[in-house]
Each structure stands twice: as C-alpha cells, then as structure tokens.
Scaffold this motif. Structure first.
Motif, PDB file in Angstrom:
ATOM      1  N   LYS A 107       0.847  -1.205   0.000  1.00 48.26           N
ATOM      2  CA  LYS A 107       0.000   0.000   0.000  1.00 48.26           C
ATOM      3  C   LYS A 107       0.875   1.244   0.000  1.00 48.26           C
ATOM      4  CE  LYS A 107      -4.096  -2.067   1.264  1.00 48.26           C
ATOM      5  NZ  LYS A 107      -5.198  -2.186   0.317  1.00 48.26           N
ATOM      6  N   ALA A 122      -6.433   9.737  -1.295  1.00 45.52           N
ATOM      7  CA  ALA A 122      -6.483  10.364   0.034  1.00 45.52           C
ATOM      8  C   ALA A 122      -5.078  10.743   0.506  1.00 45.52           C
ATOM      9  CB  ALA A 122      -7.116   9.391   1.032  1.00 45.52           C
ATOM     10  N   VAL A 147      -8.201   5.996   9.112  1.00 49.73           N
ATOM     11  CA  VAL A 147      -7.992   4.819   8.248  1.00 49.73           C
ATOM     12  C   VAL A 147      -6.551   4.336   8.406  1.00 49.73           C
ATOM     13  CG1 VAL A 147      -8.135   3.926   5.890  1.00 49.73           C
ATOM     14  CG2 VAL A 147      -9.656   5.791   6.597  1.00 49.73           C
ATOM     15  N   LYS A 149      -3.913   1.192   7.277  1.00 51.15           N
ATOM     16  CA  LYS A 149      -3.790   0.081   6.329  1.00 51.15           C
ATOM     17  C   LYS A 149      -2.446  -0.617   6.464  1.00 51.15           C
ATOM     18  CE  LYS A 149      -6.720   2.144   2.808  1.00 51.15           C
ATOM     19  NZ  LYS A 149      -6.889   2.489   1.397  1.00 51.15           N
ATOM     20  N   VAL A 159      -7.201  -3.528   6.641  1.00 45.54           N
ATOM     21  CA  VAL A 159      -7.633  -2.128   6.702  1.00 45.54           C
ATOM     22  C   VAL A 159      -8.537  -1.932   7.912  1.00 45.54           C
ATOM     23  CG1 VAL A 159      -8.925  -0.304   5.529  1.00 45.54           C
ATOM     24  CG2 VAL A 159      -7.446  -1.841   4.213  1.00 45.54           C
ATOM     25  N   ILE A 161     -10.845   0.917  10.065  1.00 46.95           N
ATOM     26  CA  ILE A 161     -11.455   2.253  10.047  1.00 46.95           C
ATOM     27  C   ILE A 161     -12.002   2.501  11.454  1.00 46.95           C
ATOM     28  CG2 ILE A 161     -13.246   3.704   8.990  1.00 46.95           C
ATOM     29  CD1 ILE A 161     -12.667   2.252   6.377  1.00 46.95           C
ATOM     30  N   GLU A 191      -4.230   7.182   6.499  1.00 45.49           N
ATOM     31  CA  GLU A 191      -4.747   8.128   5.496  1.00 45.49           C
ATOM     32  C   GLU A 191      -6.065   8.750   5.878  1.00 45.49           C
ATOM     33  OE1 GLU A 191      -4.832   5.855   1.827  1.00 45.49           O
ATOM     34  OE2 GLU A 191      -6.948   5.448   2.076  1.00 45.49           O
ATOM     35  N   GLU A 192      -6.345   9.821   5.181  1.00 43.48           N
ATOM     36  CA  GLU A 192      -7.571  10.570   5.325  1.00 43.48           C
ATOM     37  C   GLU A 192      -8.754   9.694   4.904  1.00 43.48           C
ATOM     38  OE1 GLU A 192      -7.676  15.070   3.751  1.00 43.48           O
ATOM     39  OE2 GLU A 192      -7.579  13.504   2.248  1.00 43.48           O
ATOM     40  N   PHE A 193      -9.873   9.844   5.582  1.00 43.55           N
ATOM     41  CA  PHE A 193     -11.083   9.104   5.215  1.00 43.55           C
ATOM     42  C   PHE A 193     -11.756   9.793   4.028  1.00 43.55           C
ATOM     43  CE2 PHE A 193     -15.625   8.166   5.530  1.00 43.55           C
ATOM     44  CZ  PHE A 193     -15.601   6.785   5.666  1.00 43.55           C
ATOM     45  N   LEU A 194     -12.097   9.002   3.019  1.00 44.39           N
ATOM     46  CA  LEU A 194     -12.748   9.565   1.826  1.00 44.39           C
ATOM     47  C   LEU A 194     -14.245   9.400   1.935  1.00 44.39           C
ATOM     48  CD1 LEU A 194     -10.405   7.930  -0.837  1.00 44.39           C
ATOM     49  CD2 LEU A 194     -10.509  10.384  -0.321  1.00 44.39           C
ATOM     50  N   GLU A 198     -18.585   3.972  -3.278  1.00 37.75           N
ATOM     51  CA  GLU A 198     -17.493   3.204  -3.901  1.00 37.75           C
ATOM     52  C   GLU A 198     -17.926   2.479  -5.160  1.00 37.75           C
ATOM     53  OE1 GLU A 198     -15.968   1.194  -0.187  1.00 37.75           O
ATOM     54  OE2 GLU A 198     -14.299   0.798  -1.560  1.00 37.75           O
ATOM     55  N   LYS A 220     -19.599  -5.780   0.032  1.00 31.92           N
ATOM     56  CA  LYS A 220     -18.564  -6.493   0.791  1.00 31.92           C
ATOM     57  C   LYS A 220     -19.037  -7.021   2.134  1.00 31.92           C
ATOM     58  CE  LYS A 220     -14.274  -4.532  -1.003  1.00 31.92           C
ATOM     59  NZ  LYS A 220     -14.423  -3.193  -1.611  1.00 31.92           N
ATOM     60  N   MET A 279     -13.511   5.963  -5.042  1.00 34.80           N
ATOM     61  CA  MET A 279     -14.587   6.627  -4.322  1.00 34.80           C
ATOM     62  C   MET A 279     -15.101   7.719  -5.249  1.00 34.80           C
ATOM     63  SD  MET A 279     -15.838   6.027  -1.337  1.00 34.80           S
ATOM     64  CE  MET A 279     -14.746   5.532  -0.035  1.00 34.80           C
ATOM     65  N   VAL A 288      -9.027   4.535  -4.024  1.00 36.25           N
ATOM     66  CA  VAL A 288      -8.929   3.909  -2.702  1.00 36.25           C
ATOM     67  C   VAL A 288      -7.799   2.878  -2.725  1.00 36.25           C
ATOM     68  CG1 VAL A 288     -10.142   2.493  -0.994  1.00 36.25           C
ATOM     69  CG2 VAL A 288     -11.375   4.259  -2.246  1.00 36.25           C
ATOM     70  N   GLU A 289      -7.717   2.134  -3.803  1.00 34.72           N
ATOM     71  CA  GLU A 289      -6.671   1.116  -3.911  1.00 34.72           C
ATOM     72  C   GLU A 289      -6.556   0.627  -5.351  1.00 34.72           C
ATOM     73  OE1 GLU A 289      -7.525  -2.712  -2.245  1.00 34.72           O
ATOM     74  OE2 GLU A 289      -9.588  -2.678  -2.927  1.00 34.72           O
TER      75      GLU A 289
HETATM   76  P1  AMP Z   1      -8.703  -1.431   0.629  1.00 32.69           P
HETATM   77  O1  AMP Z   1      -8.180  -2.789   1.035  1.00 32.69           O
HETATM   78  O2  AMP Z   1      -7.679  -0.382   0.523  1.00 32.69           O
HETATM   79  O3  AMP Z   1      -9.651  -1.522  -0.517  1.00 32.69           O
HETATM   80  O4  AMP Z   1      -9.683  -1.017   1.800  1.00 32.69           O
HETATM   81  C1  AMP Z   1     -10.801  -1.812   2.135  1.00 32.69           C
HETATM   82  C2  AMP Z   1     -12.031  -0.959   2.232  1.00 32.69           C
HETATM   83  O5  AMP Z   1     -11.869   0.034   3.229  1.00 32.69           O
HETATM   84  C3  AMP Z   1     -12.338  -0.197   0.956  1.00 32.69           C
HETATM   85  O6  AMP Z   1     -13.036  -0.962   0.049  1.00 32.69           O
HETATM   86  C4  AMP Z   1     -13.149   0.968   1.508  1.00 32.69           C
HETATM   87  O7  AMP Z   1     -14.492   0.577   1.716  1.00 32.69           O
HETATM   88  C5  AMP Z   1     -12.517   1.228   2.821  1.00 32.69           C
HETATM   89  N1  AMP Z   1     -11.524   2.293   2.713  1.00 32.69           N
HETATM   90  C6  AMP Z   1     -10.202   2.148   2.451  1.00 32.69           C
HETATM   91  N2  AMP Z   1      -9.568   3.329   2.415  1.00 32.69           N
HETATM   92  C7  AMP Z   1     -10.498   4.271   2.667  1.00 32.69           C
HETATM   93  C8  AMP Z   1     -10.472   5.691   2.761  1.00 32.69           C
HETATM   94  N3  AMP Z   1      -9.340   6.383   2.645  1.00 32.69           N
HETATM   95  N4  AMP Z   1     -11.631   6.307   3.015  1.00 32.69           N
HETATM   96  C9  AMP Z   1     -12.780   5.628   3.166  1.00 32.69           C
HETATM   97  N5  AMP Z   1     -12.867   4.292   3.104  1.00 32.69           N
HETATM   98  C10 AMP Z   1     -11.765   3.608   2.851  1.00 32.69           C
END
Ligand code: AMP
Ligand code: GLY
Length: 424
Positions: A107, A122, A147, A149, A159, A161, A191-194, A198, A220, A279, A288-289
């Motif tokens: 990441k 973010a 957030v 990770k 991850v 939250i 990281e900042e919350f977005l 999605e 999910k 997002m 987001v990823e």
């Molecule tokens: P990821 O493995 O990075 O996809 O994160 C898993 C889930 O966490 C994502 O599908 C989002 O629903 C949530 N998520 C990850 N990063 C953020 C973010 N910066 N802001 C809001 N939700 C996030």
C-alpha cells in the motif's frame, strides 16, 4: 492453443467460460479449479504459488498462455519466474511481474506511485515502529474516522477504520510494534477518510495501450444494508448506475491515463489487469486502492458483459497490440448474488451437498468454493457460488438471480437478499 488459468474461485470459473467461447482456445486447464471448472476444463490439483508445479503443468500440457487469477502468485513473482526460465520465457503470462504487482502488494508503494504521478487519492503518511510518535502526531492532524492500512497483503483484513483517536493510536501501535497482521503491518499507511460511494473500474493493459472494461459495484459486508463483517464480496452489479459518461471520462483522464503513463515512466512493463477501487465524491473520483487482478465477484458481472473474444484481447496484451483488438460491451445490466456457507465469514462448515443447480435456466451459475466427489457437488469454501443474470434493468436481472437461487439448496446456505439496495 492450450491455456492455463491459475486459481480456484468464481472469478476463475467466469474466466474459463469466457475463454472457451474463443475458437482459438483448444484445451483449458485450471489449477486447482473447482467443481464448475471441472465440468468444462481439466483441473490440475496444484498450488498456484508452487512455481515448479506450475512449470511441470505447463510443459506437460503444451500450455501456450497462462492467466493468473489471484494476487498471491503475482506478488510472489510467477511472471518473473517464467521470464527467468528458458523453457517458459516465451509463454505469455497475463498478470504483472513483481514490480507491477507491488501496486497491490504494498500500500505504501501504491500511495507513493499515485502521489508521484498525480493520481487523485487520500492524503497519507506511512509509519513503522521507528517513527510511531510521528504517526500519533499525524493522526492528530486528521479528522475521524481514521484509516489504517497494513502495507502488505493481509487477506483483505488489513484495513481498519476507527472512530476515536485513542483507538486509532492503540491500533497503529498494535500493527507496527506487535505485528497485528504479521510482517504485513510492519509498515502502516495512515490516510484521510474519503467520503462518497465506492465502485470499481477495471483496465486491461499491454503496458502501453489499454481497454477500460465495464465498471462494477460490489457488496462487501455479510449483512443486509451493508452491516456486519467484511467478506470477499457478497454480490455485484455492472454497470454502476451512478457512474455516468461524465464520471467515467474523469476516471479515464485523471486516473487511468496517468496510471498507465506512470507505469511506463517508472519502467514497469505491466501486462494484465488493473482493478481500480474508487470513491465517487460528488462526481469526482479518488483512488482507494489498486489491485493487480480482477475482482471476485466483480468478474462474474464484468466478463459476461464483454462481447469480444477475451483470448484475442489477451493475445493483444502479450504482443503489445491491444489497440488493434476490437472490444465491445453489452448495454444490458448483469447482477450476481453470492451463495455462502452458514457462518461465513467466520467459522463455517464444508462438505455440504449442493442440489438443484441443473434446474437453473435464467442465470449463469459460477462455482466458487465447490468440489466434486462421485459426480456430486459439495461446498468446500465460504463463498460457494455466484448466480449471475442479465436484464434490461438491474431490477429485472436481480429478480432472475433470486428466482434461480430459490432452486438451489445446501445446508445452512446464506446470501444477501438486498444486492443493489442502495442503487434503486
Ligand atoms: P482497501 O483494502 O484499501 O480496498 O480497503 C478496504 C475498504 O476500506 C475499501 O473498500 C473501503 O471501503 C474502505 N476504505 C479504504 N480506504 C479508505 C479511505 N481512505 N476512506 C474511506 N474508506 C476507505
Ligand atoms: N471483491 C473484491 C476483491 O476481489 O478484492
């Protein structure tokens, strides 16, 4: 031509059906596969991260192309292994080498990549146990929720939250100092919350040219209304109604183009899929990823909508002439609903006989965690089958998926009855 698919899930069954539509595919092998791929291809019972076993399979079966379904073999370097072996180096692998697979495998790497190439994402910083106090200070500059990770692969669980600052600090310490997610969390991205809603956009690239595949939204959480624990995915819809032409155009200009250009600038020869988790915040995309493979169950709605010959597209990836390949997508909506074992995503039982599948007429049944014994099909995983249907509308497609599900039985079968609820 003989083709090998590495993997075992609904995604790999969907790839199998799609590739077999091509006149150019003579024989298909899936390793290890499931009861669904067993019916249409030859399953080879090996572990996809056992590269010597993969090599033996390729040479014994005159395989001329390999598609890698899951991320683990890519992150561990299956493509590099092929290139370094004289007997394998001319056999194309669809999936990036280790350098490209870092987009999912780290990441911290993927955030640095986005920042460097101007891809919207973010605000973040990365921390280890050496600079934990700086991590606490950075958390104090952010607004909740927080957030965290794990940098490395953590089976989709890395991850967190969190709503309170205290909790976020405690968890950050657990991750970097006490290896909450093992070595994967020695480095943590904070990281900042977005805000926003999605969705995922999928790209197939030969490293220079690309095709943007249909977008999808997955569900999910285990529970209705998006409640409860995270799962691998309980259902999916494609296209995504709110991802209109203007939004998708922004995604192409602001995300896809800089990503492909960034890979080239960094000397990463990327041949395969890029799964971009996005997002949508008031019409503006933020990444987001990245994943370096297709999603599951997103594949079970994305591939059925592609009208073109997928093998032909893969040849374009291998020969770097993807731009010369025709690519078209049906405007129909596809929905899929995942049938899971009771208890999933926590402890669940396996080896339950599945009946009724042959009576399904309106839908495509993609096997995920299934196995076959004496011609009977049994559950062998948490996610068991994805039931995909087409419709002129999402409602019509979903109604077909749910009617088909009524015909399928296994003990303690569970599924979400509200896929698409937020889009109606
Ligand atoms: P990821 O493995 O990075 O996809 O994160 C898993 C889930 O966490 C994502 O599908 C989002 O629903 C949530 N998520 C990850 N990063 C953020 C973010 N910066 N802001 C809001 N939700 C996030
Ligand atoms: N469905 C999400 C994933 O495949 O990662």
């Amino acid at each position: 031509m003989n083709v090998l698919i590495l993997g075992a899930g609904g995604r790999e069954h969907a790839f199998s059906l799609k590739l077999l539509e091509s006149k150019k595919v003579k024989q298909l092998f899936v390793a290890p596969g499931n009861a669904g791929t067993h019916k249409i291809a030859t399953n080879i019972n090996i572990n996809p991260t056992d590269f010597e076993a993969v090599k033996k399979t390729v040479l014994e079966n005159d395989i001329k192309m390999v598609l890698v379904g899951p991320e683990a073999p890519l992150v561990e370097g299956v493509h590099d292994f092929f290139l370094a072996d004289n007997a394998l180096k001319n056999i194309p692998v669809i999936g990036p080498k280790k350098d490209g697979a870092l987009l999912e495998g780290s990441k911290d790497f993927s955030k640095k990549f986005m920042l460097k190439h101007g891809v919207p994402t973010a605000r973040y910083q990365s921390f280890t146990k050496e600079n934990l106090t700086a991590g606490f200070a950075f958390l104090e500059t952010l607004a909740p929720p927080f957030v965290l990770k794990a940098d490395g692969l953590a089976g989709g669980k890395g991850v967190l939250i969190l709503n309170s600052l205290e909790e976020a600090k405690l968890e950050l310490e657990e991750m970097v100092s006490n290896q909450k997610f093992g070595a994967a969390s020695s480095t943590v991205v904070v990281e900042e919350f977005l805000k926003g809603i999605e969705l995922s956009v999928f790209v197939l690239t030969d490293g220079k040219n690309y095709k943007i595949l249909p977008s999808a939204k997955d569900y999910k959480r285990i529970g209705e209304g998006d409640a409860g624990l995270n799962t691998g995915g309980m259902g999916a819809i494609s296209p995504v109604p709110f991802a209109d032409a203007a939004f998708l155009n922004k995604v192409e200009e602001l995300v896809v183009k800089p990503t492909i250009a960034g890979l080239q600038k960094d000397g990463i020869d990327y041949r395969g899929f890029i799964f971009i988790g996005l997002m949508n915040d008031n019409g503006n995309p933020s990444v987001v990823e990245y994943n370096v493979r297709m999603g599951d169950p997103e594949t079970e709605v994305v591939l059925p909508r592609i009208d073109s010959d997928l093998f032909d597209l893969f040849e374009g990836v291998a020969n770097q002439n993807l731009h010369e390949k025709s690519f078209s997508v049906t405007s129909k909506t596809a929905t899929t609903v995942m049938l899971v074992s009771g208890g999933y995503p926590e402890a669940y039982q396996k080896n339950k006989e599945i009946t009724g599948v042959e009576t399904v007429e309106e839908s495509i049944v993609f096997h995920a965690g299934t196995s076959i014994v004496d011609k009977k099909v049994f559950t062998s995983g948490g996610r068991v089958m994805a039931i995909t249907s087409f419709g002129d509308s999402m409602e019509e497609a979903l109604a077909k998926s749910y009617r088909s599900i009524d015909k399928i039985q296994f003990e303690n079968m569970n599924y979400r009855k509200d896929i698409g609820f937020d889009l109606l």
